[in-house]
Design a protein around this motif. Structure first.
Motif, PDB file in Angstrom:
ATOM      1  N   ASN A 170       0.818  -1.207   0.000  1.00 43.36           N
ATOM      2  CA  ASN A 170       0.000   0.000   0.000  1.00 43.36           C
ATOM      3  C   ASN A 170       0.854   1.261   0.000  1.00 43.36           C
ATOM      4  O   ASN A 170       0.377   2.345  -0.287  1.00 43.36           O
ATOM      5  CB  ASN A 170      -0.934  -0.003   1.211  1.00 43.36           C
ATOM      6  CG  ASN A 170      -2.002  -1.075   1.095  1.00 43.36           C
ATOM      7  OD1 ASN A 170      -2.587  -1.245   0.030  1.00 43.36           O
ATOM      8  ND2 ASN A 170      -2.251  -1.797   2.175  1.00 43.36           N
ATOM      9  N   SER A 171       2.105   1.116   0.370  1.00 46.91           N
ATOM     10  CA  SER A 171       3.041   2.238   0.332  1.00 46.91           C
ATOM     11  C   SER A 171       4.352   1.732  -0.273  1.00 46.91           C
ATOM     12  O   SER A 171       4.458   0.576  -0.673  1.00 46.91           O
ATOM     13  CB  SER A 171       3.273   2.791   1.735  1.00 46.91           C
ATOM     14  OG  SER A 171       3.773   1.769   2.580  1.00 46.91           O
ATOM     15  N   VAL A 172       5.340   2.591  -0.334  1.00 47.32           N
ATOM     16  CA  VAL A 172       6.625   2.200  -0.910  1.00 47.32           C
ATOM     17  C   VAL A 172       7.281   1.139  -0.025  1.00 47.32           C
ATOM     18  O   VAL A 172       7.293   1.262   1.206  1.00 47.32           O
ATOM     19  CB  VAL A 172       7.557   3.418  -1.051  1.00 47.32           C
ATOM     20  CG1 VAL A 172       8.876   2.995  -1.682  1.00 47.32           C
ATOM     21  CG2 VAL A 172       6.894   4.489  -1.897  1.00 47.32           C
ATOM     22  N   ASN A 173       7.816   0.123  -0.643  1.00 40.89           N
ATOM     23  CA  ASN A 173       8.541  -0.908   0.074  1.00 40.89           C
ATOM     24  C   ASN A 173       9.995  -0.869  -0.378  1.00 40.89           C
ATOM     25  O   ASN A 173      10.284  -0.519  -1.524  1.00 40.89           O
ATOM     26  CB  ASN A 173       7.937  -2.279  -0.219  1.00 40.89           C
ATOM     27  CG  ASN A 173       8.453  -3.339   0.726  1.00 40.89           C
ATOM     28  OD1 ASN A 173       8.551  -3.120   1.920  1.00 40.89           O
ATOM     29  ND2 ASN A 173       8.786  -4.495   0.194  1.00 40.89           N
ATOM     30  N   LYS A 174      10.914  -1.205   0.516  1.00 41.61           N
ATOM     31  CA  LYS A 174      12.323  -1.243   0.134  1.00 41.61           C
ATOM     32  C   LYS A 174      12.894  -2.605   0.491  1.00 41.61           C
ATOM     33  O   LYS A 174      12.804  -3.049   1.641  1.00 41.61           O
ATOM     34  CB  LYS A 174      13.123  -0.136   0.816  1.00 41.61           C
ATOM     35  CG  LYS A 174      14.495   0.084   0.170  1.00 41.61           C
ATOM     36  CD  LYS A 174      15.133   1.383   0.617  1.00 41.61           C
ATOM     37  CE  LYS A 174      16.418   1.647  -0.169  1.00 41.61           C
ATOM     38  NZ  LYS A 174      17.097   2.879   0.254  1.00 41.61           N
ATOM     39  N   ILE A 175      13.432  -3.275  -0.505  1.00 41.25           N
ATOM     40  CA  ILE A 175      14.047  -4.580  -0.323  1.00 41.25           C
ATOM     41  C   ILE A 175      15.538  -4.403  -0.576  1.00 41.25           C
ATOM     42  O   ILE A 175      15.947  -4.109  -1.702  1.00 41.25           O
ATOM     43  CB  ILE A 175      13.450  -5.626  -1.283  1.00 41.25           C
ATOM     44  CG1 ILE A 175      11.941  -5.743  -1.056  1.00 41.25           C
ATOM     45  CG2 ILE A 175      14.126  -6.968  -1.105  1.00 41.25           C
ATOM     46  CD1 ILE A 175      11.234  -6.575  -2.085  1.00 41.25           C
ATOM     47  N   SER A 176      16.338  -4.531   0.486  1.00 46.08           N
ATOM     48  CA  SER A 176      17.764  -4.228   0.402  1.00 46.08           C
ATOM     49  C   SER A 176      17.899  -2.791  -0.087  1.00 46.08           C
ATOM     50  O   SER A 176      17.388  -1.885   0.541  1.00 46.08           O
ATOM     51  CB  SER A 176      18.461  -5.233  -0.523  1.00 46.08           C
ATOM     52  OG  SER A 176      19.860  -5.067  -0.473  1.00 46.08           O
ATOM     53  N   ASN A 177      18.542  -2.564  -1.236  1.00 50.55           N
ATOM     54  CA  ASN A 177      18.711  -1.198  -1.739  1.00 50.55           C
ATOM     55  C   ASN A 177      17.763  -0.873  -2.878  1.00 50.55           C
ATOM     56  O   ASN A 177      17.938   0.136  -3.563  1.00 50.55           O
ATOM     57  CB  ASN A 177      20.157  -0.994  -2.206  1.00 50.55           C
ATOM     58  CG  ASN A 177      21.142  -1.043  -1.058  1.00 50.55           C
ATOM     59  OD1 ASN A 177      20.880  -0.463  -0.008  1.00 50.55           O
ATOM     60  ND2 ASN A 177      22.251  -1.741  -1.243  1.00 50.55           N
ATOM     61  N   THR A 178      16.761  -1.717  -3.097  1.00 54.81           N
ATOM     62  CA  THR A 178      15.841  -1.523  -4.210  1.00 54.81           C
ATOM     63  C   THR A 178      14.493  -1.007  -3.713  1.00 54.81           C
ATOM     64  O   THR A 178      13.871  -1.589  -2.831  1.00 54.81           O
ATOM     65  CB  THR A 178      15.618  -2.849  -4.973  1.00 54.81           C
ATOM     66  OG1 THR A 178      16.873  -3.323  -5.463  1.00 54.81           O
ATOM     67  CG2 THR A 178      14.673  -2.644  -6.143  1.00 54.81           C
ATOM     68  N   ILE A 179      14.040   0.100  -4.304  1.00 54.76           N
ATOM     69  CA  ILE A 179      12.738   0.675  -3.978  1.00 54.76           C
ATOM     70  C   ILE A 179      11.684  -0.035  -4.824  1.00 54.76           C
ATOM     71  O   ILE A 179      11.805  -0.120  -6.053  1.00 54.76           O
ATOM     72  CB  ILE A 179      12.715   2.184  -4.285  1.00 54.76           C
ATOM     73  CG1 ILE A 179      13.723   2.924  -3.393  1.00 54.76           C
ATOM     74  CG2 ILE A 179      11.319   2.760  -4.116  1.00 54.76           C
ATOM     75  CD1 ILE A 179      13.962   4.362  -3.809  1.00 54.76           C
ATOM     76  N   VAL A 180      10.640  -0.557  -4.177  1.00 58.84           N
ATOM     77  CA  VAL A 180       9.536  -1.213  -4.885  1.00 58.84           C
ATOM     78  C   VAL A 180       8.317  -0.324  -4.783  1.00 58.84           C
ATOM     79  O   VAL A 180       7.848  -0.004  -3.685  1.00 58.84           O
ATOM     80  CB  VAL A 180       9.231  -2.610  -4.296  1.00 58.84           C
ATOM     81  CG1 VAL A 180       8.107  -3.280  -5.085  1.00 58.84           C
ATOM     82  CG2 VAL A 180      10.481  -3.473  -4.311  1.00 58.84           C
ATOM     83  N   ALA A 181       7.799   0.107  -5.922  1.00 68.40           N
ATOM     84  CA  ALA A 181       6.655   1.021  -5.952  1.00 68.40           C
ATOM     85  C   ALA A 181       5.422   0.352  -5.352  1.00 68.40           C
ATOM     86  O   ALA A 181       5.297  -0.873  -5.360  1.00 68.40           O
ATOM     87  CB  ALA A 181       6.373   1.453  -7.387  1.00 68.40           C
TER      88      ALA A 181
END
Length: 275
Positions: free
Chosen positions: A40-51
């Motif tokens: 529902n909001s921005v997620n960050k996996i390691s150094n990658t931003i997931v929209a």
């Protein structure tokens, strides 16, 4: 590459999202997702931003980033899911008129008759050869004069009904822009391909060869009514999705004499009906 400021991936990823960080991806804007990947909001996996992302057709993911040109980095990011409730949005008449014009031309194109069939071809047997898969595979083989043709079950999303076949029907059956690819595999590689291709998740349809299975093991395979030769090369025609190892068919990655055509699979089917 040092010449790249931002590495953004647009795709339809599932669990692969969690394994792509080794590629130093900055942002992933994902399409089709699974239930456990609703953000529902921005997620960050390691150094990658997931929209922000949803598996609903009624929500859009919005991502805002602040990029620092000097430091060549993202300083800040925010995002949210926007649910497409018509009550929240004013109708833009310019956009509506543009869509109406485009939709009218699409309607005309989709209703063009490209061919006719005297029988219904079903597409429902994910664990074995079905009518639609065999039909498409045979067209690929005959129209390209190859020894063998291969198509995956998932390339087709429906069957054909009896009577007139329209371009819209063809789009329903073959929604993907799969390009035609020719290549060569040895008899041993074809054996491995068939064995791997009985997986229900990626069942393969063949034309040009006959084979028998017993207890899910390949027992017999013939080409032109003769046993296939293990070390002989055979000309294969397939689609780019498989040629690039899609559906776990890594055997294609060992192919030789690879040639990509500008023609996609739908074009080939239209040419067949024109004959």
């Amino acid at each position: 590459s040092e010449d790249i400021d931002l590495f953004i991936v647009l795709g339809t990823l599932y669990k692969e999202v969690y394994t792509l960080n080794k590629l130093n991806i900055n942002i992933i804007i994902n399409g089709k997702i699974s239930e456990d990947q609703l953000y529902n909001s921005v997620n960050k996996i390691s150094n990658t931003i997931v929209a922000p992302q949803s598996n609903s057709n009624f929500a859009l993911g919005k991502l805002n980033i602040e990029y620092n040109d000097v430091k060549k980095q993202i300083d800040n990011y925010t995002g949210e899911l926007i649910y497409l409730d018509n009550a929240k949005f004013d109708r833009d008449m310019k956009i509506i008129q543009l869509l109406d014009t485009q939709l009218n031309s699409i309607y005309i194109r989709k209703n063009q008759v490209i061919g006719k069939l005297d029988k219904t071809l079903s597409h429902s047997n994910i664990t074995g050869q079905d009518e639609m898969g065999s039909f498409i595979a045979k067209i690929i083989k005959d129209m390209t004069a190859s020894d063998i043709a291969v198509i995956n079950f998932g390339a087709m999303k429906a069957g054909f009904s009896t009577g007139d076949i329209t371009y819209g029907d063809l789009l329903d059956v073959l929604p993907f822009d799969n390009k035609i690819v020719t290549l060569s595999l040895t008899g041993l590689q074809i054996r491995a391909l068939i064995q791997n291709g009985i997986n229900p998740k990626s069942f393969l349809h063949f034309a040009g060869i006959e084979y028998k299975m017993k207890n899910k093991k390949l027992t017999d395979i013939t080409f032109n009514n003769l046993p296939i030769e293990n070390f002989q090369k055979y000309n294969i025609t397939t689609v780019d999705f498989l040629a690039q190892g899609g559906d776990g068919q890594d055997i294609f990655l060992k192919a030789n004499d690879i040639k990509y055509s500008e023609k996609n699979l739908r074009d080939l089917i239209i040419d067949f009906f024109k004959k």
